[in-house]
Design a protein around this motif. Sequence first.
Motif, PDB file in Angstrom:
ATOM      1  N   LEU A 159       0.822  -1.202   0.000  1.00 50.91           N
ATOM      2  CA  LEU A 159       0.000   0.000   0.000  1.00 50.91           C
ATOM      3  C   LEU A 159       0.865   1.264   0.000  1.00 50.91           C
ATOM      4  CD1 LEU A 159      -2.836  -1.014   2.487  1.00 50.91           C
ATOM      5  CD2 LEU A 159      -2.751  -1.290  -0.007  1.00 50.91           C
ATOM      6  N   VAL A 160       0.243   2.361  -0.421  1.00 53.60           N
ATOM      7  CA  VAL A 160       0.919   3.651  -0.548  1.00 53.60           C
ATOM      8  C   VAL A 160       0.257   4.654   0.388  1.00 53.60           C
ATOM      9  CG1 VAL A 160       1.510   5.552  -2.112  1.00 53.60           C
ATOM     10  CG2 VAL A 160       1.459   3.184  -2.975  1.00 53.60           C
ATOM     11  N   VAL A 163      -7.341  11.393  -7.337  1.00 55.92           N
ATOM     12  CA  VAL A 163      -7.406  11.411  -5.875  1.00 55.92           C
ATOM     13  C   VAL A 163      -6.557  10.266  -5.346  1.00 55.92           C
ATOM     14  CG1 VAL A 163      -8.909  11.253  -3.853  1.00 55.92           C
ATOM     15  CG2 VAL A 163      -9.748  12.366  -5.941  1.00 55.92           C
ATOM     16  N   TYR A 164      -5.676  10.564  -4.394  1.00 50.74           N
ATOM     17  CA  TYR A 164      -4.799   9.536  -3.838  1.00 50.74           C
ATOM     18  C   TYR A 164      -4.894   9.513  -2.320  1.00 50.74           C
ATOM     19  CZ  TYR A 164      -2.998   9.519  -8.559  1.00 50.74           C
ATOM     20  OH  TYR A 164      -2.911   9.445  -9.929  1.00 50.74           O
ATOM     21  N   VAL A 165      -4.509   8.388  -1.751  1.00 54.73           N
ATOM     22  CA  VAL A 165      -4.609   8.175  -0.309  1.00 54.73           C
ATOM     23  C   VAL A 165      -3.385   8.741   0.399  1.00 54.73           C
ATOM     24  CG1 VAL A 165      -4.460   6.387   1.470  1.00 54.73           C
ATOM     25  CG2 VAL A 165      -6.152   6.199  -0.349  1.00 54.73           C
ATOM     26  N   GLY A 166      -3.638   9.532   1.421  1.00 51.13           N
ATOM     27  CA  GLY A 166      -2.592  10.021   2.309  1.00 51.13           C
ATOM     28  C   GLY A 166      -3.191  10.247   3.676  1.00 51.13           C
ATOM     29  N   ALA A 169     -11.177   3.678  -4.624  1.00 49.38           N
ATOM     30  CA  ALA A 169     -10.530   4.058  -3.370  1.00 49.38           C
ATOM     31  C   ALA A 169      -9.342   3.148  -3.089  1.00 49.38           C
ATOM     32  CB  ALA A 169     -11.539   3.985  -2.221  1.00 49.38           C
ATOM     33  N   LEU A 170      -9.496   1.871  -3.391  1.00 49.17           N
ATOM     34  CA  LEU A 170      -8.399   0.919  -3.226  1.00 49.17           C
ATOM     35  C   LEU A 170      -7.249   1.248  -4.175  1.00 49.17           C
ATOM     36  CD1 LEU A 170      -7.663  -1.696  -1.692  1.00 49.17           C
ATOM     37  CD2 LEU A 170      -8.702  -2.975  -3.581  1.00 49.17           C
ATOM     38  N   ALA A 217      -1.821   4.747  -7.269  1.00 48.47           N
ATOM     39  CA  ALA A 217      -0.862   5.562  -6.527  1.00 48.47           C
ATOM     40  C   ALA A 217       0.569   5.210  -6.909  1.00 48.47           C
ATOM     41  CB  ALA A 217      -1.076   5.369  -5.027  1.00 48.47           C
ATOM     42  N   ARG A 218       0.844   3.943  -7.078  1.00 46.23           N
ATOM     43  CA  ARG A 218       2.189   3.542  -7.478  1.00 46.23           C
ATOM     44  C   ARG A 218       2.530   4.071  -8.882  1.00 46.23           C
ATOM     45  NH1 ARG A 218       5.279  -0.186  -4.948  1.00 46.23           N
ATOM     46  NH2 ARG A 218       4.584  -0.710  -2.842  1.00 46.23           N
ATOM     47  N   GLY A 219       1.574   4.004  -9.785  1.00 49.16           N
ATOM     48  CA  GLY A 219       1.815   4.545 -11.114  1.00 49.16           C
ATOM     49  C   GLY A 219       2.086   6.036 -11.084  1.00 49.16           C
TER      50      GLY A 219
END
Length: 363
Positions: A53-54, A278-281, A310-311, A318-320
């Motif tokens: 996960l990121v 939109v990315y997770v932080g 969301a995943l 997110a990795r890309g």
Amino acid sequence: MSDRAVLHVKGRVLVGPEDVRDELWVVDGRVSYDRPVGVRDIRTVEGWTLPGLVDAHCHVGLGPDGPVDAATAEKQALTDREAGTLLIRDAGSPSDTRWVDDREDLPKIIRAGRHIARTRRYIRNFAHEIEPDDLVAYVAQEARRGDGWVKLVGDWIDRDLGDLAPSWPRDAVEAAIAEAHRLGARVTAHCFAENSLQDLVEAGIDCVEHATGLTEELIPLFAARGVAIVPTLVNIATFPRLAAGGDARFPRWSAHMRRLHERRYDTVRAAYDAGIPVYVGTDAGGSLAHGLVAGEVAELVTAGIPPVDALAAASWAARGWLGRPGLEEGAPADLVVYESDPRADVRVLASPRRVVLNGQVVE
């Protein structure tokens, strides 16, 4: 082939949201989809597997009072690892965490250097606090120190106004962002309010952190420019407490923070619907705990983002975005194994069955 044990990952391997495979092999710390020949020492793990996960907004080496010692930073990184976070974009830290790069048992970090803020317009001991004439030079300095990112503090409370206000004039951020881009770095900015966003986006900003000030008028501009947001909803949840603390001295600011909090889910969903990445932080570090990545994914779902997207915001996409591989052939074997399909219920992210980092089972 080395003498390291081979790991066989069975079950359902989510290489992408629709690219699902039955197994992968970890050979010499890297992903392979070809069964190795002549190997006897094989360890098997089974379940639903995601790339590590990121957390795209995290602060390793930062505590409530500023930089922390290496032992505390190590505990922060280990807490993130236990949660399945194996790639961190460190969105500003006053600590030198380069030593983490030599540890195969700690998450990989993409650094944005140290925050750059206006004088007396941010949390004490966190940032370089400077005036606009020095912004270009400090951005160049942090671009060289970081890993392809620079972090500005785009707005903060102005005590004379008693409310949030932009930190930088338009010409200063234009010149600073141009210099970062010349040096090959992307720029992101902390922004709570509405009134700093247009200048930053039109100046060429690549990402905005928090972005609680997005409005119907600003969303098309973000979408047209491809500016990403990292909402950090687990941090925005603290706004009512912060507002309560400012009621007596800064009532205008307190009321503004409450409004931003009340519309947070609508803001994120409107951004997503408009095609804004939109990315997770989590904003872990400072006063917020580490290891909250599962909670942030769940918050995006609460905001109305479909669970698979969301995943993706914490994994494949997110990795890309950060230029790091997932579970491609030959990639470093950084992965997390779960009991059930996280696409069906993202709450499973809170309970990793196994965490594999650089090909080694660490949890």
